[in-house]
Scaffold this active site. Structure first.
Site, short mmCIF file in Angstrom:
data_model
loop_
_atom_site.label_atom_id
_atom_site.label_comp_id
_atom_site.label_asym_id
_atom_site.label_seq_id
_atom_site.Cartn_x
_atom_site.Cartn_y
_atom_site.Cartn_z
N GLU A 149 -70.05 -19.10 -11.92
CA GLU A 149 -71.15 -19.66 -11.12
C GLU A 149 -70.63 -20.50 -9.96
OE1 GLU A 149 -74.27 -22.34 -9.64
OE2 GLU A 149 -72.43 -22.97 -10.60
N ASP A 192 -68.11 -22.14 -16.43
CA ASP A 192 -67.08 -22.70 -15.54
C ASP A 192 -67.55 -24.01 -14.90
OD1 ASP A 192 -69.03 -21.15 -14.14
OD2 ASP A 192 -67.72 -20.99 -12.40
ZN LIG Z 1 -73.91 -25.96 -12.24
#
Ligand SMILES: [Zn+2]
Ligand SMILES: *[C@@H]1O[C@H](CO)[C@@H](O)[C@H](O)[C@H]1NC(C)=O
Ligand SMILES: *[C@@H]1O[C@H](CO)[C@@H](O)[C@H](O)[C@H]1NC(C)=O
Length: 439
Positions: A168, A103
């Site tokens: 993340e 992501d």
């Molecule tokens: Zn990163």
């Protein structure tokens, strides 16, 4: 200046043109590698709606073309995690894991020179895209390094795994956090992890041995309400302003150490106000002749692993938001601060850690230079594996590159991208050949 120098400059021109053409000419393999990078960047994996399915489909098919084993895991609905494996010749040794998040943060197209999901490569070789540095380059560089190692008939002693994880940028809760504590992760017997680092504007690569730990602190003050014209003690705003002043002084004490060059930004506790909520709303804004009975302020706090979290908790309780000044607070500690053995979440970046030595020597062998190891000012997924007691370094081989993560016009130069593949070939082959017993 004489005519002579003018004419010699002109006569040099064809050579200069020729050499710039030569400098930007790549082999067919390199052109293909750049194109695969562009293809991955064109998959829209930016929040708030990252297309994990397309990214995982693309990465799986690349991995299969290289001959890697693929396994798709899902720890939260719709958030796939792709695990790639190249089994080593000695299964009794711990494995190495290369991590990259799929992501990325959103982009505002109107503020970009080129559309953020087009992965345009300009005449200077700069590839513009959200995720070019943070950190979609890593996934493709890992894969291409493995492709090159396979082509060179390399045989790893330790198993090599690549984890391509979701979530993340939103904290990792449904990605690396769940993965690191899973049965599947335990089964990998991971001995050492490489995760993302940051670009370096100099010709030295940066490497990170710890992240700062993020805390959110929300302080709420109450007090007697009153007419806007009245002077009295112990109003909510007065109490809150006390808090803000005390925090501001602490912030200054930390920032001064940075300004004086005593500590790096990431080595101090940062605390920054991010919102203030107070006042009595009116149709035109706020009621101006009234002092409110409640007020709130939010702070982003970041702790390096070198500080004692208990001391900061005590400071908040006694100095920043004391109950005797009618303040209450909510402290959200995001993520771990100690590992399962109670040690700070820092990977030794010196000779006491054999993985460090192997990593460092491999980077040097690739022709690279390493800057002094740093604590990362922000956070990455590495903290979740460090929490399991596993050494992890943050490393993105991008030298001579402006730091553009989360910024407009994020780009990576083709030559820097390709050099990173070579660096990983050295690093991965050295780590996976490392003969000592797993520390
Ligand atoms: Zn990163
Ligand atoms: C705390 O709040 C109460 C009720 O609003 C008020 O009477 C008192 O003076 C306040 N004390 C302080 C120290 O702000
Ligand atoms: C290596 O680093 C660790 C942690 O940063 C430190 O405690 C240790 O003293 C260092 N050892 C050597 C040999 O420098």
């Amino acid at each position: 200046m004489s005519l002579f120098s003018v004419s010699s400059a002109f006569s040099l021109l064809p050579f200069l043109l020729l050499s710039s053409v030569l400098a930007s000419s790549f082999t067919q393999l390199e052109e293909d590698q750049i194109q695969r990078f562009q293809k991955y960047l064109q998959i829209r994996t930016a929040h708030p709606n990252p297309d994990y399915a397309s990214a995982v489909a693309f990465l799986s098919s690349e991995a299969q073309s290289i001959g890697l084993q693929t396994l798709t895991l899902e720890f939260a609905r719709g958030k796939s995690l792709l695990l790639l494996s190249w089994p080593g010749s000695d299964p009794s040794l711990s494995s190495i894991l290369l991590n990259s998040h799929i992501d990325s943060v959103p982009a505002e197209p109107s503020k970009w020179l080129h559309p953020p999901f087009a992965a345009v490569r300009d005449a200077a070789g700069r590839i513009f895209a959200r995720g070019a540095q943070d950190d979609k380059c890593l996934a493709v560089q890992y894969l291409e390094a493995l492709r090159n190692l396979k082509a060179a008939s390399f045989v790893p002693r330790r198993s090599i795994h690549v984890s391509l994880v979701p979530d993340e940028e939103t904290g990792g809760a449904d990605g690396a956090a769940k993965f690191a504590t899973s049965q599947e992760f335990r089964a990998l017997n991971v001995g050492f992890v490489l995760d993302e680092g940051q670009a370096s504007p100099t010709d030295e690569f940066r490497v990170f041995y710890a992240d700062r730990s993020p805390w959110s602190l929300i302080v709420k003050a109450v007090g007697e309400p009153g007419h806007g014209s009245r002077m009295y003690d112990n109003g909510a705003m007065e109490n809150l302003m006390d808090c803000v002043e005390v925090v501001a002084r602490f912030r200054e004490s930390q920032f001064d150490q940075v300004k004086a060059g005593i500590k790096a930004v990431s080595e101090v506790i940062s605390v920054n106000p991010v919102f203030v909520k107070a006042g009595t709303p009116s149709p035109t804004g706020f009621v101006m002749n009234m002092q409110p009975s409640e007020a709130e302020v939010g702070f982003d706090v970041r702790l390096p692993p070198t500080v004692d979290p208990d001391l900061l908790r005590k400071r908040i309780d006694e100095e920043w938001a004391p109950a005797i000044r009618n303040m209450t607070y909510q402290l959200i500690e995001k993520g771990p601060i100690k590992d399962i053995a109670g040690r700070p979440l820092a990977t030794p970046a010196n000779e006491s850690n054999p993985w460090w030595s192997v990593f460092q020597q491999a980077v040097i062998a690739s022709g690279g230079k390493l800057a002094r190891p740093e604590i990362l000012a922000s956070t990455t997924d590495a903290r979740f594996v460090r929490q399991m007691g596993i050494p992890a370094l943050g490393f993105s081989p991008m030298a001579n590159t402006p730091i553009l993560l989360h910024e407009h016009n994020e780009f990576l130069k083709d030559t820097v991208f390709l050099r990173g593949i070579k660096v990983y070939e050295h690093v991965i082959s050295a780590l996976s050949s490392f003969p000592a017993n797993s520390p």
